[in-house]
Structure formats: structure tokens, C-alpha cells
Write an enzyme that holds these catalytic residues in place. Structure first.
Site, PDB file in Angstrom:
ATOM      1  N   SER A   1      -2.779   1.160 -10.038  1.00  0.00           N
ATOM      2  CA  SER A   1      -2.869   2.713 -10.142  1.00  0.00           C
ATOM      3  C   SER A   1      -4.460   3.070 -10.266  1.00  0.00           C
ATOM      4  O   SER A   1      -4.598   3.197 -11.576  1.00  0.00           O
ATOM      5  CB  SER A   1      -1.864   3.111 -11.105  1.00  0.00           C
ATOM      6  OG  SER A   1      -2.032   4.433 -11.237  1.00  0.00           O
TER       7      SER A   1
ATOM      8  N   MET B   1      -1.261   3.634  -6.417  1.00  0.00           N
ATOM      9  CA  MET B   1      -0.788   4.735  -6.760  1.00  0.00           C
ATOM     10  C   MET B   1      -1.843   5.423  -7.388  1.00  0.00           C
ATOM     11  O   MET B   1      -2.127   5.339  -8.499  1.00  0.00           O
ATOM     12  CB  MET B   1       0.345   4.320  -7.879  1.00  0.00           C
ATOM     13  CG  MET B   1       1.575   5.330  -8.213  1.00  0.00           C
ATOM     14  SD  MET B   1       0.856   6.876  -8.911  1.00  0.00           S
ATOM     15  CE  MET B   1       2.434   7.722  -9.203  1.00  0.00           C
ATOM     16  N   ASN B   2      -2.357   6.536  -6.536  1.00  0.00           N
ATOM     17  CA  ASN B   2      -3.732   6.864  -6.906  1.00  0.00           C
ATOM     18  C   ASN B   2      -3.829   8.228  -7.172  1.00  0.00           C
ATOM     19  O   ASN B   2      -4.779   9.096  -6.948  1.00  0.00           O
ATOM     20  CB  ASN B   2      -4.829   6.884  -5.942  1.00  0.00           C
ATOM     21  CG  ASN B   2      -5.082   5.306  -5.787  1.00  0.00           C
ATOM     22  OD1 ASN B   2      -5.460   4.759  -6.686  1.00  0.00           O
ATOM     23  ND2 ASN B   2      -5.317   4.859  -4.594  1.00  0.00           N
TER      24      ASN B   2
ATOM     25  N   ASP C   1      -7.353  -4.013   2.184  1.00  0.00           N
ATOM     26  CA  ASP C   1      -7.168  -2.870   1.380  1.00  0.00           C
ATOM     27  C   ASP C   1      -7.071  -1.622   2.223  1.00  0.00           C
ATOM     28  O   ASP C   1      -6.595  -1.689   3.323  1.00  0.00           O
ATOM     29  CB  ASP C   1      -8.466  -2.589   0.409  1.00  0.00           C
ATOM     30  CG  ASP C   1      -8.168  -2.110  -1.013  1.00  0.00           C
ATOM     31  OD1 ASP C   1      -7.817  -0.980  -1.025  1.00  0.00           O
ATOM     32  OD2 ASP C   1      -7.694  -2.931  -1.871  1.00  0.00           O
TER      33      ASP C   1
ATOM     34  N   GLU D   1     -25.829 -18.518  -4.100  1.00  0.00           N
ATOM     35  CA  GLU D   1     -24.502 -17.969  -4.591  1.00  0.00           C
ATOM     36  C   GLU D   1     -23.122 -18.443  -3.958  1.00  0.00           C
ATOM     37  O   GLU D   1     -22.024 -18.581  -4.609  1.00  0.00           O
ATOM     38  CB  GLU D   1     -24.671 -16.502  -4.535  1.00  0.00           C
ATOM     39  CG  GLU D   1     -25.723 -15.738  -5.557  1.00  0.00           C
ATOM     40  CD  GLU D   1     -25.907 -14.240  -5.368  1.00  0.00           C
ATOM     41  OE1 GLU D   1     -26.156 -13.589  -6.341  1.00  0.00           O
ATOM     42  OE2 GLU D   1     -25.943 -13.806  -4.257  1.00  0.00           O
TER      43      GLU D   1
ATOM     44  N   TRP E   1       0.318  -2.796  -4.420  1.00  0.00           N
ATOM     45  CA  TRP E   1       0.932  -1.622  -4.437  1.00  0.00           C
ATOM     46  C   TRP E   1       0.165  -0.706  -5.229  1.00  0.00           C
ATOM     47  O   TRP E   1       0.073  -0.687  -6.351  1.00  0.00           O
ATOM     48  CB  TRP E   1       2.452  -1.777  -4.903  1.00  0.00           C
ATOM     49  CG  TRP E   1       3.349  -0.616  -4.914  1.00  0.00           C
ATOM     50  CD1 TRP E   1       2.889   0.431  -5.627  1.00  0.00           C
ATOM     51  CD2 TRP E   1       4.587  -0.498  -4.405  1.00  0.00           C
ATOM     52  NE1 TRP E   1       3.901   1.229  -5.592  1.00  0.00           N
ATOM     53  CE2 TRP E   1       4.987   0.704  -4.697  1.00  0.00           C
ATOM     54  CE3 TRP E   1       5.413  -1.233  -3.925  1.00  0.00           C
ATOM     55  CZ2 TRP E   1       6.192   1.269  -4.458  1.00  0.00           C
ATOM     56  CZ3 TRP E   1       6.754  -1.096  -3.452  1.00  0.00           C
ATOM     57  CH2 TRP E   1       7.004   0.267  -3.631  1.00  0.00           C
TER      58      TRP E   1
ATOM     59  N   GLY F   1      -6.903   1.224 -10.190  1.00  0.00           N
ATOM     60  CA  GLY F   1      -6.954   0.117 -11.309  1.00  0.00           C
ATOM     61  C   GLY F   1      -5.890   0.086 -12.180  1.00  0.00           C
ATOM     62  O   GLY F   1      -4.610  -0.064 -11.836  1.00  0.00           O
TER      63      GLY F   1
ATOM     64  N   ASP G   1       1.647  -1.842 -17.368  1.00  0.00           N
ATOM     65  CA  ASP G   1       2.691  -1.822 -18.479  1.00  0.00           C
ATOM     66  C   ASP G   1       3.754  -2.873 -18.241  1.00  0.00           C
ATOM     67  O   ASP G   1       3.894  -3.475 -17.370  1.00  0.00           O
ATOM     68  CB  ASP G   1       3.271  -0.345 -18.622  1.00  0.00           C
ATOM     69  CG  ASP G   1       4.092   0.085 -17.167  1.00  0.00           C
ATOM     70  OD1 ASP G   1       4.993  -0.478 -16.873  1.00  0.00           O
ATOM     71  OD2 ASP G   1       3.379   0.971 -16.690  1.00  0.00           O
TER      72      ASP G   1
HETATM   73  C1  GLA Z   1      -7.596   2.603  -5.804  1.00  0.00           C
HETATM   74  C2  GLA Z   1      -7.573   0.975  -6.142  1.00  0.00           C
HETATM   75  C3  GLA Z   1      -8.879   0.499  -5.381  1.00  0.00           C
HETATM   76  C4  GLA Z   1      -8.488   0.382  -4.175  1.00  0.00           C
HETATM   77  C5  GLA Z   1      -8.668   1.873  -3.583  1.00  0.00           C
HETATM   78  C6  GLA Z   1      -8.223   2.190  -2.169  1.00  0.00           C
HETATM   79  O1  GLA Z   1      -8.649   3.187  -6.331  1.00  0.00           O
HETATM   80  O2  GLA Z   1      -7.600   1.005  -7.438  1.00  0.00           O
HETATM   81  O3  GLA Z   1      -8.738  -0.985  -5.788  1.00  0.00           O
HETATM   82  O4  GLA Z   1      -7.515  -0.087  -3.285  1.00  0.00           O
HETATM   83  O5  GLA Z   1      -7.579   2.539  -4.456  1.00  0.00           O
HETATM   84  O6  GLA Z   1      -8.298   3.521  -1.787  1.00  0.00           O
END
Ligand code: GLA
Length: 729
Positions: free
Chosen positions: A529, A481-482, A368, A616, A479, A531, A536
Site C-alpha cells: 500500500s 492500494m495507493n 509493475d 556490479e 496487490w 509500500g 499488518d
Molecule cells: C505504489 C507501490 C510502488 C509501485 C507504484 C506503482 O507506490 O508501492 O511499489 O508499485 O505504486 O504505481
């Protein structure tokens, strides 16, 4: 025939297996909407319209002395603007002389074989032998050279009608498009409820149901993405409609940017339903000869309640929206390091996580955020898509080789549309970030947004992403988008075209994804984005799965996945088992429950499995076996919501298309002393066929299970869960 046309070529009835849609060009060439609902014979229904002299409604010139003819009350397919329909318009035009008027009349029609495509935008497509049919109706604007083509695509089996419009300026002077919705449906009669899906970051797609009255009910986004706050999909339904009964109409926008959608009753009780690009911050110049294609709306009708509607959308999305190598192929079970490490990792830590996961049978490592540029926190580095070789102790190619040598696939996180001011990219190209000259830009997560409408920006991203994908033989890209998009200013656009930027941004994102997928056809793209901020049908055309929410709490996920399920299949929802206490809520839930909830999505893990107990670890192996065992059901079966969030026993299930098997997941969300019986409904089994229930070994006819459900012998404790299977015997 899916498209039935009267002999005079003026009445059009669209037929799916279970629904009909009718419209007609009247004596004045206004295209009237006459019917949408349960399937009927293709007979003209003009008599449904009640005509009377309505005060203050106004009459178009061609009505002459007939005061009963008014655009203000008629049900229409393409309501114009500024010429006598005082309700919500659908297409709004500003002409060269400054006037704002649009009066559309029927000109001609054409039937095309197959589903239509939309240049640069996603659209439901034909698969294999199954061909849809398309009706294109051309409408002329009465006083200018603007033509609007109305597109109707019919997917008979899925009971879906797709809609869009193409607005063409065939004149010599530019026209300004101030509003261009994709779909308008005027329901002549009836009282309706509207269900939409509201939310926020880490708590997305919560259904809200409200009656439609004379005040408009409207949802939308002006965030540049479809948004966490409102999903671009809604259901208009009979106020009595439930999961199993009643008329309901779905409207689902295959678009990932700004949208608006809503419903409102007019003065005479007609309900106007609309969906399209949000007119806020939208202003498109149509130069002479130019055309504008709006994004697609997927409409579907079910007379059998929400479950029926859900099945139709799931079938459509799986078969006619999702694409690529993983459309039906089994998705690899992944381990993602985000919640395991956040930014605090090095190569050794990542390889250890991968090794342990691999030992337990997990198939893919996803690295990530944090592997590139200067990225040890979320304040810097976005845009610098070069491996941080110090942190990663070598190249990405080397890490890729190591992961692949384990026999695992390798996935990588990108957030292509973004840039930090503290990045080499920003230092080199400050003008690539969206900001309005003379204004300090708004920052979201300390980052700015790249102008994706610019070809050199996309070119840079394509070069960077593809070179890393090649180097490390990447199998999967998450991919992300935050942030929301604002401060729009296009350095390359003339002032009069600034209002096109939100849309051009989305087109740019789609173009880059399309280009990457064309070059890497085996790549599995996961949308994200923060989450589910861009969950869409448009995004699903490129990414067949989307990280459902940054909230991994199994109990909150019950609500999020429930809301998501109305339109989107389980196989599109990214769902992971994460550590407890949960990082978002602090809640502690059993490992099994976390697994059971995540199994109803694209399954994976998001924790360091080196840190879990031996017991676990054993459960991981069992969960992987369950994933295999139930994959066909969860990813291709029919989905049933069996309880609502808030109920003490949450439940949902899947039934195989051939009805030979079913599974139901139950999760106890609350318990009381001296407990009452816990009872689970079962739906969708075939009557006249026998099924054994894995919970108690009892065999009953499908009709018995469907009507009587299952009473649990032992009450589940708080957060305890069960996975129960029915197999035909
Ligand atoms: C977003 C994503 C997370 C993670 C972070 C990383 O919040 O939804 O899953 O990838 O960015 O910065």
C-alpha cells in the site's frame, strides 16, 4: 494444560510456557482481570485488589451498602459502558429505547480444543500436531438480550494469547454497536512505557517510546487501512526494559483497517490497555439474532526484553499467521521494473530487463503498474484490468510465455480496490466508486476507491484478475492500494448501516483475496500500500510478504526495517536493490550495501540491470549466492537488533534455531576523522559451543562472542557494509 480452571469454575488461568494470564468472576459476576506476566502457579489472586471507598466512584446496586465495591476502579476483562465505569469502555451499545448502556456479567464458559476461527477475518491457526486451546467466556448484558463471547486462544510455545469478542443480539429488537474493541487489559500496578510505531509514506514504522501517565496515549487509523502513520502494534513495557531485559507486553492487531490502540492510567494507578476497531465512523446495527465478530489481537509477554518478544511474534507469524505454498518455501528472487521504467515501457524493454536479470540468475520478473487500460501515468486507467495490447505488443499470455520460456516466474501488479474517473470501468459504473451523493469526493493520487463491500464489484475484480492469472500463468501478484479511504457511502446499505462500511470494506478485500488464493493455491501474493501502508498481521494471513516501503534508500531502510522487525519477521519484508542516486533521497550508497540491506528481507532488484557496470553484474551473482547461503537464517532464524537507528554503526543479526550458525550485518552510517573503534555486538550463540567468525577466522566459545562481540580491524567508510558469519566448529 494451557487453560486451568478452578474447581468452582470461576477462576481462569491461561498458561503459556513462560507467561500466565488470570481472570476471575467475582461474587457479582464481574469478570476481573487479576494478572498477566511471568509464569506463575494457577493460584487465585483476588487479594491483589485493594478495596476502599473511593469518592465519586459509585457502586452498582448489588454492592448494597458496600461502598468499597466499584466498577470504576476494578480491573476488568470487559469494561461496560454508561453504568459506572467512567474509564474507557470496550463495548458500547445503544438500545432500541435510545439508552446507551452495557453492563456485562459472567454467565458461563467453555473450553475448545484448537485455535478458534473468525468468520471472514484472519486468525492465528494451528499447524500440524500442535494444537492451541481456546477458552470462550460468555458474558450477559444485565438488562438486554445481548451476549458477548470473549475468546482467548492460547499458543503455549509461542507465549501468545489471542483475543477477540463476538457480540450477539439474542433479543427481538435491533441494538446499535457503537464501539466494539477486541481487547482490554487492566494492569493493576506498575509504571509503564508504551512503544508504538509512527511514520509516513516512504518512512514507515519508526518506534517512539513514551511514558504512560494519566493522559491517554493513543494511536490509530481512520484511513480505511492500518496506515503508514501508525502500525497496529504496540509494546507496553517496564520503563527500564531494553532489548535484553525487562517485562514487555506486545499487542498486535490482525486487521488491515481502521484501528485504535492505547494506554492510560486511571485515578488509582491502574493502566488500561486497549486495542480494536476504531470507533470513529463505526456504528454497527445488530438486528435481532445477528452477531458481530471483532478482529483478533495477538498478545504476547516476555520477561526477557524486546528481543524475546520479537522472537515470539516472529515464530507466531511465520508458523500460525502466514499461509500458502510459500509459507516456508524459498521465495523467488525477483526483478521489478517500477523504479527501472515507471510508466515508460513497452514489451521490448520489459523482456530485455527480464533477459538480463535471468542471465544473472534472478528467478522472477514482476511487471509493475502500467500494463493495462489507458495507464501511461497515474491519472487514468485503474479499474480497467485488460492488457494494453498495443503497449505490450500482444496479449499478456504471450508475454507470460516469453518470460516463462526464459525459465523465469512471472509476476504482475494490480491495484484492485481502486478506480480512476478516467477509466472505462468508471464510465460504466460510476456508482461503484465510494462517494457521498451531493459531495465532490476527495481524490488521492487522482483516484477514487471502489466499494469493496459490494459483491458485484468483487465479482468483477475476481473475473478480471483470475482471467489474467489464467491467461498468463501468473506466479505472483503484487496487490497494491495507493490512497486512504474516505467519502464513505454504500449505495446498497440502508442509512442506519452506513457506519459499517469501513469494516465491510476490509471484509470485502479479505474475501476477494481468500477466493483468489483458494482458486490459485500456488500463487504468491505480495501485499503493498504505497509500500508499507498496510503492513499488518491481518494482511500477512493472505500475503506472506509485503512491500516494506516505497523508500528503497539503503540507509533509510535501516530505520524502516529496524522498526518493522519488532513484530514482523524479515521474511515478510519486501526489500530490493535499486539504482543510485536513490530515487527517493538522492543518496549514493555502494551496490554491496544495498544488497546487504535487502538480503534481510524478501530479496529482489528494482532497477534495469542492463544499465549497471560489469563489476556490479558480478556483484549480483554474488548477492544471489549470499541470498541462498543465508536464506535459512534470514527467513527462519531468530532476529537480533544489535544497534539503533542513528548510531554510527548500524547492526542486526540472525541466529539459526539450532544455534549452529549466525550472521550479522553491519552498515556504517557516519564516520569521523581519527576514527574510534567500531565494535559490533553478537547475540544468541550457544554457550559451551565454539564458533569461527568469518571476519577474522578466530574461534571462541559462544559465551565469549556473546559477551565480547567483535572489534573491526579496519574502520568502515561511510555507507560501507559487512556481512559476517559465525559457524560452529
Ligand atoms: C505504489 C507501490 C510502488 C509501485 C507504484 C506503482 O507506490 O508501492 O511499489 O508499485 O505504486 O504505481
Amino acid at each position: 494444560m494451557a487453560i486451568q480452571i478452578s474447581s468452582d469454575g470461576r477462576t481462569f488461568t491461561l498458561q503459556t510456557e513462560k507467561s500466565s494470564y488470570q481472570m476471575m468472576a467475582d461474587a457479582h459476576d464481574v469478570l476481573l482481570h487479576l494478572y498477566y506476566g511471568r509464569k506463575i502457579a494457577a493460584e487465585n489472586l483476588e487479594e491483589r485488589i485493594f478495596r476502599s471507598d473511593v469518592g465519586f466512584a459509585g457502586n452498582p446496586p448489588e454492592a448494597g451498602e458496600d461502598r468499597t465495591y466499584s466498577l470504576d476502579v476494578l480491573p476488568q476483562e470487559l469494561p461496560g459502558s454508561g453504568v459506572g465505569d467512567y474509564r474507557e469502555d470496550m463495548v458500547r451499545l445503544y438500545h432500541a429505547d435510545g439508552s446507551c448502556a452495557a453492563d456485562f456479567r459472567f454467565e458461563s464458559y467453555e473450553v475448545q480444543e484448537g485455535a478458534y476461527r473468525i468468520p471472514g477475518l484472519p486468525a492465528a491457526y494451528d499447524t500440524g500436531e500442535e494444537k492451541g486451546e481456546t477458552l470462550v467466556i460468555t458474558m450477559r448484558e444485565t438488562a438486554s438480550a445481548v451476549k458477548v463471547k470473549l475468546y482467548y486462544g492460547v499458543f503455549e510455545k509461542e507465549n501468545v494469547i489471542t483475543r477477540t469478542v463476538c457480540i450477539e443480539n439474542q433479543g427481538k429488537e435491533a441494538v446499535i454497536l457503537d464501539k466494539a474493541l477486541s481487547c482490554n487489559v487492566d494492569f493493576l500496578f506498575g509504571n509503564w512505557d508504551l512503544i508504538y510505531f509512527e511514520g509516513r509514506h516512504a518512512m514507515e514504522r519508526i518506534p517512539e517510546r513514551v511514558p504512560v501517565r494519566h493522559a491517554k496515549v493513543e494511536i490509530g487509523s481512520i484511513r480505511g487501512t492500518s496506515s503508514h502513520q501508525y502500525n497496529p502494534a504496540m509494546i507496553l513495557c517496564d520503563p527500564a526494559a531494553t532489548e535484553d531485559f525487562g517485562s514487555c507486553y506486545g499487542f498486535c492487531f490482525a486487521y488491515s483497517g481502521n484501528f485504535v490502540a492505547g494506554a492510560q492510567k486511571d485515578q488509582r494507578g491502574l493502566t488500561r490497555v486497549q486495542m480494536g476497531i476504531n470507533p470513529v465512523q463505526f456504528r454497527y446495527t445488530l438486528a435481532a439474532g445477528e452477531a458481530f465478530f471483532a478482529p483478533q489481537v495477538l498478545m504476547s509477554y516476555s520477561s526477557e526484553g524486546f528481543t524475546g518478544l520479537t522472537h515470539q511474534y516472529h515464530d507466531l507469524i511465520r508458523e500460525h499467521i502466514c499461509r500458502g505454498a510459500y509459507k516456508h518455501a524459498k521465495r523467488p528472487v525477483l526483478i521489478n521494473n517500477w523504479e527501472a521504467t515507471y510508466f515508460d515501457f513497452d514489451k521490448e524493454k520489459i523482456v530485455k530487463i527480464a533477459q538480463q536479470a535471468h542471465e544473472l540468475g534472478i528467478e522472477m520478473l514482476v511487471l509493475d503498474d502500467g500494463w493495462f487500460g489507458k495507464r501511461d501515468s497515474d491519472n487514468s486507467g485503474l479499474g480497467d484490468w485488460y492488457t494494453n495490447e498495443k503497449k505490450m505488443d500482444g496479449t499478456m499470455g504471450e508475454l507470460g510465455d516469453e518470460i516463462h520460456a526464459l525459465g523465469m516466474k512471472f509476476g504482475l501488479w494490480f491495484e484492485p480496490e481502486m478506480i480512476n474517473e478516467d477509466s472505462d470501468l468508471y464510465r460504466a459504473h460510476p456508482d461503484w466508486a465510494l462517494r457521498i451523493p451531493g459531495r465532490e469526493p476527495n481524490r488521492g493520487r487522482d483516484q477514487l476507491v471502489l466499494d469493496m463491500s459490494r459483491s458485484e464489484v468483487r465479482e468483477y475484480l475476481y473475473e478480471r484478475i483470475s482471467s489474467i492469472l489464467n491467461e498468463a500463468k501468473i506466479d505472483y501478484v503484487k496487490w497494491d492500494m495507493n490512497r486512504s479511504v474516505c467519502d464513505l457511502f454504500g449505495h446498497e446499505l440502508p442509512p442506519e448501516r452506513m457506519g459499517e462500511l469501513y469494516h465491510r470494506f476490509v471484509l470485502g478485500v479479505y474475501e476477494l483475496k481468500e477466493r483468489l488464493l483458494a482458486h490459485f493455491p500456488q500463487l504468491l501474493l505480495e501485499g503493498c500500500s504505497g509500500g508499507g501502508g498496510r503492513f499488518d498481521a491481518g494482511m500477512l494471513y493472505y500475503a506472506p510478504q509485503i512491500w516494506c516501503s516505497d523508500n528503497t534508500d539503503a540507509i533509510n531502510r535501516l530505520t524502516i526495517q529496524y522498526g518493522t522487525s519488532f513484530f514482523y519477521p524479515a521474511g515478510t519484508m519486501g526489500a530490493h536493490v535499486s539504482a543510485v542516486p536513490n530515487h527517493q533521497t538522492g543518496r549514493v550508497t555502494p551496490f554491496t550495501t544495498r544488497g546487504h540491506v535487502a538480503l534481510s528481507g524478501t530479496f529482489g532488484y528494482e532497477l534495469d540491470l542492463n544499465l549497471v557496470s560489469a563489476e556490479e553484474k558480478q556483484m549480483v551473482k554474488e548477492q544471489l549466492a549470499e541470498f541462498d547461503r543465508y536464506y535459512e537464517l534470514t527467513h527462519e532464524g531468530d532476529y537480533y537488533r544489535l544497534a539503533k537507528p542513528g548510531e554510527a554503526l548500524m547492526a542486526w543479526g540472525f541466529v539459526a534455531k539450532d544455534q549452529s550458525r549466525a550472521m550479522v550485518t553491519v552498515v556504517s552510517t557516519d564516520v569521523e576523522g581519527n576514527p574510534l573503534a567500531q565494535h559490533v555486538s553478537v547475540k544468541g550463540l550457544a554457550e559451551g559451543r565454539n564458533y569461527r567468525c568469518s571476519y577474522n577466522g578466530i574461534v571462541h566459545d559462544g559465551s565469549v562472542w556473546n559477551s565480547c562481540g567483535l572489534t573491526l580491524k579496519k574502520v568502515l567508510k561511510e555507507y560501507e557494509s559487512l556481512l559476517i558469519e559465525w559457524t560452529e566448529v
